[in-house]
Design a protein around this motif. Structure first.
Motif, PDB file in Angstrom:
ATOM      1  N   HIS A 115       0.989  19.690  -1.576  1.00 11.69           N
ATOM      2  CA  HIS A 115      -0.299  19.096  -1.932  1.00 11.69           C
ATOM      3  C   HIS A 115      -0.892  19.813  -3.125  1.00 11.69           C
ATOM      4  CE1 HIS A 115      -4.681  18.452  -1.632  1.00 11.69           C
ATOM      5  NE2 HIS A 115      -4.335  17.231  -1.253  1.00 11.69           N
ATOM      6  N   ALA A 116      -0.845  21.135  -3.102  1.00  9.05           N
ATOM      7  CA  ALA A 116      -1.415  21.911  -4.204  1.00  9.05           C
ATOM      8  C   ALA A 116      -0.649  21.691  -5.501  1.00  9.05           C
ATOM      9  CB  ALA A 116      -1.417  23.393  -3.844  1.00  9.05           C
ATOM     10  N   ARG A 117       0.669  21.561  -5.407  1.00  5.34           N
ATOM     11  CA  ARG A 117       1.494  21.442  -6.613  1.00  5.34           C
ATOM     12  C   ARG A 117       1.502  20.027  -7.183  1.00  5.34           C
ATOM     13  NH1 ARG A 117       8.088  22.354  -7.390  1.00  5.34           N
ATOM     14  NH2 ARG A 117       8.089  21.732  -9.605  1.00  5.34           N
ATOM     15  N   PHE A 118       1.623  19.011  -6.308  1.00  2.39           N
ATOM     16  CA  PHE A 118       1.886  17.661  -6.793  1.00  2.39           C
ATOM     17  C   PHE A 118       0.726  16.674  -6.627  1.00  2.39           C
ATOM     18  CE2 PHE A 118       6.133  19.226  -5.340  1.00  2.39           C
ATOM     19  CZ  PHE A 118       6.716  19.326  -6.592  1.00  2.39           C
ATOM     20  N   ILE A 119      -0.102  16.845  -5.610  1.00  8.49           N
ATOM     21  CA  ILE A 119      -1.027  15.770  -5.235  1.00  8.49           C
ATOM     22  C   ILE A 119      -2.456  16.060  -5.651  1.00  8.49           C
ATOM     23  CG2 ILE A 119      -2.030  14.541  -3.274  1.00  8.49           C
ATOM     24  CD1 ILE A 119       0.695  14.733  -1.908  1.00  8.49           C
ATOM     25  N   SER A 120      -2.937  17.272  -5.419  1.00  9.17           N
ATOM     26  CA  SER A 120      -4.335  17.590  -5.715  1.00  9.17           C
ATOM     27  C   SER A 120      -4.667  17.251  -7.159  1.00  9.17           C
ATOM     28  CB  SER A 120      -4.589  19.073  -5.462  1.00  9.17           C
ATOM     29  OG  SER A 120      -5.937  19.400  -5.705  1.00  9.17           O
ATOM     30  N   GLY A 121      -5.628  16.376  -7.332  1.00 10.19           N
ATOM     31  CA  GLY A 121      -5.993  15.934  -8.673  1.00 10.19           C
ATOM     32  C   GLY A 121      -5.429  14.568  -8.986  1.00 10.19           C
ATOM     33  N   GLN A 122      -4.308  14.527  -9.684  1.00  5.06           N
ATOM     34  CA  GLN A 122      -3.752  13.275 -10.194  1.00  5.06           C
ATOM     35  C   GLN A 122      -3.413  12.262  -9.111  1.00  5.06           C
ATOM     36  OE1 GLN A 122      -0.530  13.649 -13.040  1.00  5.06           O
ATOM     37  NE2 GLN A 122       0.301  11.668 -12.496  1.00  5.06           N
ATOM     38  N   LEU A 123      -2.842  12.695  -7.987  1.00  5.74           N
ATOM     39  CA  LEU A 123      -2.368  11.773  -6.957  1.00  5.74           C
ATOM     40  C   LEU A 123      -3.248  11.768  -5.712  1.00  5.74           C
ATOM     41  CD1 LEU A 123       1.451  12.589  -7.208  1.00  5.74           C
ATOM     42  CD2 LEU A 123       0.221  10.710  -8.298  1.00  5.74           C
ATOM     43  N   ALA A 124      -4.440  12.345  -5.807  1.00  3.41           N
ATOM     44  CA  ALA A 124      -5.292  12.511  -4.628  1.00  3.41           C
ATOM     45  C   ALA A 124      -5.958  11.220  -4.168  1.00  3.41           C
ATOM     46  CB  ALA A 124      -6.359  13.566  -4.907  1.00  3.41           C
ATOM     47  N   ARG A 138       0.860  -1.179   0.000  1.00  6.25           N
ATOM     48  CA  ARG A 138       0.000   0.000   0.000  1.00  6.25           C
ATOM     49  C   ARG A 138       0.897   1.229   0.000  1.00  6.25           C
ATOM     50  NH1 ARG A 138      -3.360  -0.044   5.198  1.00  6.25           N
ATOM     51  NH2 ARG A 138      -1.462  -0.964   6.027  1.00  6.25           N
ATOM     52  N   VAL A 139       0.434   2.312  -0.583  1.00  8.95           N
ATOM     53  CA  VAL A 139       1.242   3.525  -0.698  1.00  8.95           C
ATOM     54  C   VAL A 139       0.526   4.702  -0.047  1.00  8.95           C
ATOM     55  CG1 VAL A 139       2.239   5.190  -2.320  1.00  8.95           C
ATOM     56  CG2 VAL A 139       2.388   2.735  -2.806  1.00  8.95           C
ATOM     57  N   MET A 140       1.282   5.512   0.686  1.00  4.08           N
ATOM     58  CA  MET A 140       0.786   6.766   1.246  1.00  4.08           C
ATOM     59  C   MET A 140       1.766   7.874   0.842  1.00  4.08           C
ATOM     60  SD  MET A 140      -0.326   7.728   5.184  1.00  4.08           S
ATOM     61  CE  MET A 140       1.117   6.991   5.954  1.00  4.08           C
ATOM     62  N   LEU A 141       1.256   9.069   0.613  1.00  4.08           N
ATOM     63  CA  LEU A 141       2.088  10.210   0.255  1.00  4.08           C
ATOM     64  C   LEU A 141       2.211  11.181   1.422  1.00  4.08           C
ATOM     65  CD1 LEU A 141       0.689  10.960  -3.327  1.00  4.08           C
ATOM     66  CD2 LEU A 141       2.512   9.366  -2.666  1.00  4.08           C
ATOM     67  N   TYR A 142       3.402  11.759   1.578  1.00  2.91           N
ATOM     68  CA  TYR A 142       3.647  12.788   2.591  1.00  2.91           C
ATOM     69  C   TYR A 142       4.013  14.085   1.894  1.00  2.91           C
ATOM     70  CZ  TYR A 142       6.241  15.679   5.925  1.00  2.91           C
ATOM     71  OH  TYR A 142       6.694  16.730   6.692  1.00  2.91           O
ATOM     72  N   THR A 143       3.448  15.183   2.367  1.00  2.00           N
ATOM     73  CA  THR A 143       3.839  16.504   1.882  1.00  2.00           C
ATOM     74  C   THR A 143       3.258  17.562   2.815  1.00  2.00           C
ATOM     75  OG1 THR A 143       4.024  17.869  -0.125  1.00  2.00           O
ATOM     76  CG2 THR A 143       1.864  16.900   0.341  1.00  2.00           C
ATOM     77  N   ASN A 144       3.427  18.841   2.422  1.00  2.00           N
ATOM     78  CA  ASN A 144       2.773  19.926   3.145  1.00  2.00           C
ATOM     79  C   ASN A 144       1.701  20.534   2.250  1.00  2.00           C
ATOM     80  OD1 ASN A 144       4.342  21.285   1.282  1.00  2.00           O
ATOM     81  ND2 ASN A 144       5.172  22.746   2.735  1.00  2.00           N
ATOM     82  N   LYS A 145       1.089  21.639   2.676  1.00  2.00           N
ATOM     83  CA  LYS A 145      -0.020  22.220   1.908  1.00  2.00           C
ATOM     84  C   LYS A 145       0.443  22.691   0.531  1.00  2.00           C
ATOM     85  CE  LYS A 145      -2.629  23.674   5.986  1.00  2.00           C
ATOM     86  NZ  LYS A 145      -3.146  24.813   6.776  1.00  2.00           N
ATOM     87  N   LYS A 146       1.630  23.284   0.467  1.00  2.00           N
ATOM     88  CA  LYS A 146       2.144  23.748  -0.814  1.00  2.00           C
ATOM     89  C   LYS A 146       2.406  22.569  -1.742  1.00  2.00           C
ATOM     90  CE  LYS A 146       5.885  26.452  -2.903  1.00  2.00           C
ATOM     91  NZ  LYS A 146       7.137  27.241  -2.631  1.00  2.00           N
TER      92      LYS A 146
END
Length: 243
Positions: free
Chosen positions: A162-171, A152-160
């Protein structure tokens, strides 16, 4: 240089006050954890467990070749102390995702992780790579490789991040979010990294304190060690890397 800096702590966040935060300060939350690397030195995980901590996420690897020198010992000692265990990989923007997945998977193989395997995505200490789509593609490539291996995979980041890399494609992946000092608002996350200045029994220096945002029944499933359904295909075949 990057490996040393990234190993010091998950430092995607800024703006927190520098005052220490004790475990007692998070008593309204049911499940607390920490994240550690070789930078944290020798840890008495028995004291950590008795001090109210239930899980630890341990640095395993970074980039294509770096391996944290304390990972194996930290896993062994934390397991003996009865803590739930996760592992994280510091993602390098300038390295193909498949190569990073191979490094991470080889290090966590056979460790029987309770939590999803974490890909730590942050701009701090990474090269100033402006090609966001390339970074996202490499993260996806690494996540796909790990899932093919049954993790299983989980992603770590901060709010910035999240907005740049995760929101949408990796959400679609579980999220571990850094939001220092205040609970995250407007972003659903499974684990909230609340402070870099935690005071925890068994650790001589300040450490990151994390909170599971769900209920105890949800935690029991989240930390169950359930494997992802391994995807079909040759996991040793190098995929094409986008420009």
């Amino acid at each position: 240089m990057p490996a040393l800096l990234a190993g010091m702590l998950l430092s995607a966040c800024r703006g927190e006050d520098n005052s220490p935060h004790s475990v007692a300060g998070f008593k309204e939350y049911e499940i607390l954890g920490i994240d550690v690397s070789a930078h944290n030195g020798d840890i008495d995980f028995e004291k950590v467990s008795k001090g109210g901590i239930e899980f630890v996420i341990i640095k395993a690897t970074e980039g294509g070749t770096f391996k944290d020198r304390m990972f194996v010992d930290n896993v062994r000692k934390a397991r003996k102390a009865g803590l739930k265990i996760g592992a994280y990989h510091f993602f390098r923007f300038d390295t193909p995702g498949y190569i990073q997945g191979l490094n991470f998977a080889n290090s966590i193989h056979g460790r029987n992780l309770d939590l999803p395997a974490v890909i730590d995505i942050e701009e701090y200490t990474n090269p100033n790579l402006q090609r966001t789509k390339l970074v996202m593609s490499r993260v996806s490539e690494m996540a796909d490789y790990l899932e093919k291996r049954g993790y299983r995979v989980m992603l770590y980041t901060n709010k910035k991040g999240h907005a740049r890399f995760i929101s949408g494609q990796l959400a679609t992946y579980p999220l571990w979010l850094c939001s220092l000092g205040t609970p995250p608002e407007g972003i659903d996350c499974d684990i909230w990294q609340a402070t870099h200045h935690g005071k925890v029994s068994g650790i001589d220096h300040e450490v990151d304190i994390n909170v599971f945002t769900g209920t105890r029944p949800l935690w029991d499933r989240f930390a169950s060690g359930i494997k992802a359904e391994a995807k079909h295909g040759d996991s040793n075949k190098l995929p094409e890397t986008p420009d």
